[in-house]
Structure formats: C-alpha cells, structure tokens
Design an enzyme around this catalytic site. Sequence first.
Site, mmCIF file in Angstrom:
data_model
loop_
_atom_site.group_PDB
_atom_site.id
_atom_site.type_symbol
_atom_site.label_atom_id
_atom_site.label_comp_id
_atom_site.label_asym_id
_atom_site.label_seq_id
_atom_site.Cartn_x
_atom_site.Cartn_y
_atom_site.Cartn_z
ATOM 1 N N HIS A 145 0.802 -1.227 0.000
ATOM 2 C CA HIS A 145 0.000 0.000 0.000
ATOM 3 C C HIS A 145 0.841 1.287 0.000
ATOM 4 O O HIS A 145 0.580 2.213 0.771
ATOM 5 C CB HIS A 145 -0.949 0.010 1.199
ATOM 6 N N HIS A 220 -9.619 2.325 0.178
ATOM 7 C CA HIS A 220 -9.554 1.171 1.075
ATOM 8 C C HIS A 220 -10.652 1.194 2.141
ATOM 9 O O HIS A 220 -10.390 0.920 3.321
ATOM 10 C CB HIS A 220 -8.167 1.132 1.727
ATOM 11 N N TYR A 222 -13.578 0.051 4.505
ATOM 12 C CA TYR A 222 -14.067 -1.195 5.110
ATOM 13 C C TYR A 222 -15.573 -1.028 5.256
ATOM 14 O O TYR A 222 -16.036 -0.104 5.915
ATOM 15 C CB TYR A 222 -13.478 -1.406 6.510
ATOM 16 N N GLN A 323 -9.649 -6.491 -5.163
ATOM 17 C CA GLN A 323 -9.168 -7.257 -4.020
ATOM 18 C C GLN A 323 -10.337 -7.453 -3.074
ATOM 19 O O GLN A 323 -10.938 -6.484 -2.594
ATOM 20 C CB GLN A 323 -8.050 -6.480 -3.286
ATOM 21 N N GLU A 351 -11.389 -3.631 -3.055
ATOM 22 C CA GLU A 351 -10.472 -2.605 -3.562
ATOM 23 C C GLU A 351 -10.272 -2.807 -5.056
ATOM 24 O O GLU A 351 -9.652 -3.780 -5.473
ATOM 25 C CB GLU A 351 -9.129 -2.718 -2.837
HETATM 26 C C1 BGC Z 1 -4.694 -6.373 1.990
HETATM 27 C C2 BGC Z 1 -4.578 -7.113 3.281
HETATM 28 C C3 BGC Z 1 -4.122 -6.154 4.337
HETATM 29 C C4 BGC Z 1 -5.138 -5.049 4.424
HETATM 30 C C5 BGC Z 1 -4.777 -4.000 5.436
HETATM 31 C C6 BGC Z 1 -5.672 -5.289 2.161
HETATM 32 O O1 BGC Z 1 -5.752 -4.551 0.999
HETATM 33 O O2 BGC Z 1 -5.046 -7.220 0.941
HETATM 34 O O3 BGC Z 1 -3.667 -8.186 3.177
HETATM 35 O O4 BGC Z 1 -3.992 -6.778 5.568
HETATM 36 O O5 BGC Z 1 -5.244 -4.427 3.188
HETATM 37 O O6 BGC Z 1 -3.496 -3.580 5.276
#
Ligand code: BGC
Length: 386
Positions: A145, A220, A222, A323, A351
């Site tokens: 990231h 990102h 959630y 993802q 993602e």
């Molecule tokens: C990743 C995970 C990671 C999470 C938080 C996601 O995009 O695929 O493996 O733990 O982000 O960092």
Amino acid sequence: MRTKFLFNIILAVTAVIVFGCEKKNTATAQESEVKEKKEMSITKETFGKMPDGQEITLYTLTNPNGIKAKIMNYGATLVSLETPDRDGKVTDITLGFDTLDGYLTEHPYFGVIVGRYANRIGKGRFMLDGVEYKLATNNGPNHLHGGIKGFDKVVWKVDDVKANDDTAAVKLSYLSKNGEEGYPGNLTCSVIYTLTKDNKLRIDYEAKTDKTTVVNMTNHAYWNLAGQGSGDILGHELMLNADKYTPVDEGLIPTGEIKDVKDSPMDFTKPMTIGSRIDQVTGGYDHNYVLNSGGGKLALAARVYEPTTGRVMEIYTTEPGIQFYSGNFLDGSITGKSGKVYKKHYGFCLETQHFPDSPNKPKFPSVVLKPGEKYTTVTVHKFSTK
Ligand code: BGC
C-alpha cells in the site's frame, strides 16, 4: 491556486447558506424543508490538527435521499458513508474513527486512498527500463500500500469543492515527489469524490508523471452494510463478476497463475454469503479477482446484499481487478467510531485495482505510466435497498 481553492470553498458553502435563506423568504417553512431536501449540498468543518498545526478539513456531501459522504484531506479519506436501510433508517456503513487523532494512529487503512501502488510488490523491488527500483518494505519483506508513508498518510490539497443540482464533489490532489518511498518520477495525482443525486459515490483517479513509473491507486474503505461496528460481515451476500483470480503464496504475493474460481470456495459468480465457505480458505479471503470485463470500461465488478437491513452496494469500475479482503486481520484491538470494537471480519474491503505485484509480473495488465500519458481510472459505488 490557493486563492482559487479558497474561493471555491467560500462559493460552495455560501451557495448552501444563501440558497437556504432565499427559500425562507419566498416559501413557507414546510415548503422550504421539502425543497432543501431535494438539493445536493456540501458543508465543511475542521476535523482536527496535524502535529505540525496544519488544519484538516472534513467535507460532508449530502444528497436528497439521505446519503451522506464525509471526506477529509488527510489521506484523502472517506471518513463515513451514511445510507438508509430498507425502512429508511440511516446508518454509517464504513469503519473508521470519530476524530482525526484516530486516523493518526496506526490503523489498517480505514477509508483512505492508497498509493502510489495499492497492494503488494514482492520484496519491494521491480525493474523498469533496465533500472532496479527498491521500495520501502513495510509488510515483512514486501512493499504494501505505497510503503511506510503512502498516500494515506499525507495531507492532500483541496483543489475544488462544488455542488450543483445533481452532484456534490470534492477534488483533492497530491504531488508525490521523485524517490518518495523509492518510486521514480514526480507524480501529480488527483482524486475526485462525487456523490450523485441517484445514490452513487463515484471516485475518479488521475495521475501524470515526469519519469516512467508505476501507479495503482484505490480506496480502502471497510464496509459493513448492517452498520459499522454492528457485528461480522459473514452473512453478507456477495457476487463478484469474476471467473478467475490470482492465487498467492504465503506472503500474499501472486504466484503469477490465473486460476478458475469454479468448484472452489473462491467462486462468487453467483451470490453467496461471505461466511458460507470462508473456513475452507486459509486465513480468510484476501485475494485479487480478475474481473470478467477485462478493465478499461466501467463495468459491474461486485454486488453485496445485507439481508437484515436490505442494503445493496454495487461496485462498477474501469479497473481489471478487485481485491476482496474479509477483514481477517481485524482482531478487536481497535476501537473505532462510537466506541465500537472492530473484531475479526467486522468489515470487508473491495479494492478496485490492477493486480498485486504487477511490476514483477509481465503477463499481468501493465501498471507502467510514462511521461505524456495520463492515468485515469473510475470506480462507482451504487447504493440501494431491497
Ligand atoms: C490487503 C490485506 C491487508 C489489508 C490491510 C488489504 O488490501 O489485501 O492483506 O492486511 O489491506 O493492510
């Protein structure tokens, strides 16, 4: 530039205030209420201060159907997204924090923009034009990231804030300097969050470079469509428009293989609850799906339905991959908004992206950006209930 930005903010905020005032003069209080609800609006407030004293601003984009998106310029973060359920009850469906201080602590990328390269680059190394670049490694031996101080941990400039009859938008930009976290080239990038009257949150990404580099940006967030902090997401029904995925090694780096999901717990081509087969996937879902669209055009990537509240979220993207991460590393150690404790699987991420480790996988779609080229991607989240 700064003057223009200040002007735009003043204009947007004044528009909201002035518009409201005008109505009160020409209509009864009840009528003006109804009219106000039909408008898109943007308000702004101070969200907190950075350790160096820089003020961070929170923008609230509202649409007439009760959807509210809050965005701040630290990490260009989506701080919250409120939507009504099937009975009209409005709840925040994203994990995160109530204050800027929460975001300044170590956290797993709640709602942020991730860059320069979202997801992992194996060993934090890649070759470009015969030169090996070494990136910051922050996930065991790998780069994750964007590195130690990625796009999620910088203050973005606010370029434009504007609302009209159908949309409310905030444009943020950031200059990632040549060599930052090991990447070549000065990269000028921008992200526009647009909330629409027809219940979409659209994110437009753009970037330009002065030296050949790699780029892969995403958001990102959630999600928990039953409401943030309300429990795990294992009962959510997920459909992914992907017949294939990229299997990974123990460090979550793609092996390079592109595999069929058919007859495996990875298959979400037909809606399935996230929890139905998660026990058969080591560690839970944390995989890149290869979208059937192939990328390049805005196409349906995912649909998620939460049965208890009726909320539906659809994701459309121009990206070739997505993802799916089932919040496996959430472990109850983080207390988020309204004092809610985020336990394992309390949120999921979808993602939109190019595939992980693409700079080292010549067969994956290219993530190379050259001077004179423009990186543009679009992702749209569409909210409804059933
Ligand atoms: C990743 C995970 C990671 C999470 C938080 C996601 O995009 O695929 O493996 O733990 O982000 O960092």
